[in-house]
Design an enzyme around this catalytic site. Structure first.
Site, PDB file in Angstrom:
ATOM      1  N   HIS A   1      94.797 -10.503  32.606  1.00  0.00           N
ATOM      2  CA  HIS A   1      94.203 -10.557  33.939  1.00  0.00           C
ATOM      3  C   HIS A   1      95.246 -10.694  35.048  1.00  0.00           C
ATOM      4  CE1 HIS A   1      90.188 -10.590  32.367  1.00  0.00           C
ATOM      5  NE2 HIS A   1      90.358 -11.719  31.717  1.00  0.00           N
TER       6      HIS A   1
ATOM      7  N   ARG B   1     100.169 -13.673  27.254  1.00  0.00           N
ATOM      8  CA  ARG B   1      98.761 -13.450  26.918  1.00  0.00           C
ATOM      9  C   ARG B   1      98.560 -11.934  26.987  1.00  0.00           C
ATOM     10  NH1 ARG B   1      93.323 -15.093  29.069  1.00  0.00           N
ATOM     11  NH2 ARG B   1      93.992 -14.539  31.161  1.00  0.00           N
TER      12      ARG B   1
ATOM     13  N   GLU C   1      86.857 -18.384  23.225  1.00  0.00           N
ATOM     14  CA  GLU C   1      86.251 -18.228  24.551  1.00  0.00           C
ATOM     15  C   GLU C   1      84.945 -17.441  24.510  1.00  0.00           C
ATOM     16  OE1 GLU C   1      88.966 -16.000  27.004  1.00  0.00           O
ATOM     17  OE2 GLU C   1      89.495 -14.616  25.382  1.00  0.00           O
TER      18      GLU C   1
ATOM     19  N   ASP D   1      85.808 -18.355  30.447  1.00  0.00           N
ATOM     20  CA  ASP D   1      84.970 -17.538  29.569  1.00  0.00           C
ATOM     21  C   ASP D   1      84.160 -18.396  28.609  1.00  0.00           C
ATOM     22  OD1 ASP D   1      85.346 -14.888  30.431  1.00  0.00           O
ATOM     23  OD2 ASP D   1      87.314 -14.815  29.501  1.00  0.00           O
TER      24      ASP D   1
END
Length: 258
Positions: free
Chosen positions: A46, A77, A152, A178
């Site tokens: 993200h 990530r 998540e 999430d």
């Protein structure tokens, strides 16, 4: 610290504190890497970071660590549980990967296979920068490379025991936004699901402890990180560069106009 030192500390369930980077701003990342965090995560899912930014971000983390006389390792990530982004992040010099949207033990096995060289996995040999930063020898690189699975999703929470028991997994990592949505939150931080959310967070920490692996969580400030570490989490990430930049600018504006 070296990647192997970090991996050993993760596997020993030592208390570690990290930071989250979403901006492609290597000079800022370098400064953050001098502060004393144990790890710095570059968010390729993200965050606003492409592959060039990922590479320069990892270089900046190492430069900041060197200026501090020893500092954090760089983690990534990755954008998906796929061999290509996992391999590219590790080839660029990441000490480990955080893999999102893990639903099952089979998903973990896919991530481990992508992150480890044979015979433990199927990572293609072409370490590029990681040959200098981690180790060019496959067995040594395997020992120094950390694989963390995000919990998540509804299925990830349901299958957390099987996920934690998967060979080759070093730890789990809670994505609170999430996870909250998975529990029925209308928006991240929705107070209406505080009870179920805290139960889930406690379950994940305890399940990881029972399996003997690390448990990490993203937090939004130092106080929350301290609380989660006291709760049984073994590593916690504090906020992010973009969040801190906005909050600091807003506070200075408030003071100036007051």
């Amino acid at each position: 610290m070296s990647a192997l030192d970090f991996a050993n500390r993760v596997r020993s369930r030592e208390k570690l504190v990290g930071y989250w980077v979403t901006l492609d701003a290597p000079p800022a990342t370098e400064r953050i890497a001098r502060l004393g965090y144990d790890y710095v995560v570059l968010d390729a899912q993200h965050g606003l970071i492409g592959y060039d930014g990922l590479l320069t971000g990892l270089l900046a983390i190492d430069a900041g660590a060197a200026l501090a006389g020893g500092g954090p390792v760089g983690l990534v990530r990755v954008e998906a549980n796929n061999a290509t982004p996992i391999g590219r992040a590790l080839d660029a010099g990441a000490a480990g990967v955080i893999v999102p949207l893990i639903d099952t033990a089979e998903d973990v096995a896919v991530a481990v296979r992508a992150a480890k060289y044979p015979p433990l996995g199927a990572r293609s040999f072409g370490p590029m920068r990681s040959a200098l930063r981690i180790d060019p020898v496959p067995a040594a690189a395997n020992a120094a490379t950390v694989v963390l699975a995000m919990i998540e999703t509804p299925l990830g929470l349901k299958n957390v025991a099987e996920i934690c028991a998967t060979p080759g997994l070093d730890g789990v990592y809670v994505g609170p936004s999430d996870l909250g949505l998975a529990l029925g939150a209308r928006f991240p931080g929705d107070p209406e699901i505080d009870g179920p959310f805290e139960e889930a967070v406690e379950l994940i920490a305890q399940t990881a402890a029972d399996a003997g692996i690390a448990a990490g969580i993203h937090t939004f400030d130092g106080e929350s990180a301290q609380r989660r570490l006291a709760q049984g989490y073994t590593f916690a990430t504090v906020s992010s560069d973009l969040s801190h930049l906005e909050a600091s600018a807003a506070e200075h504006l408030r003071v100036a106009r007051s």
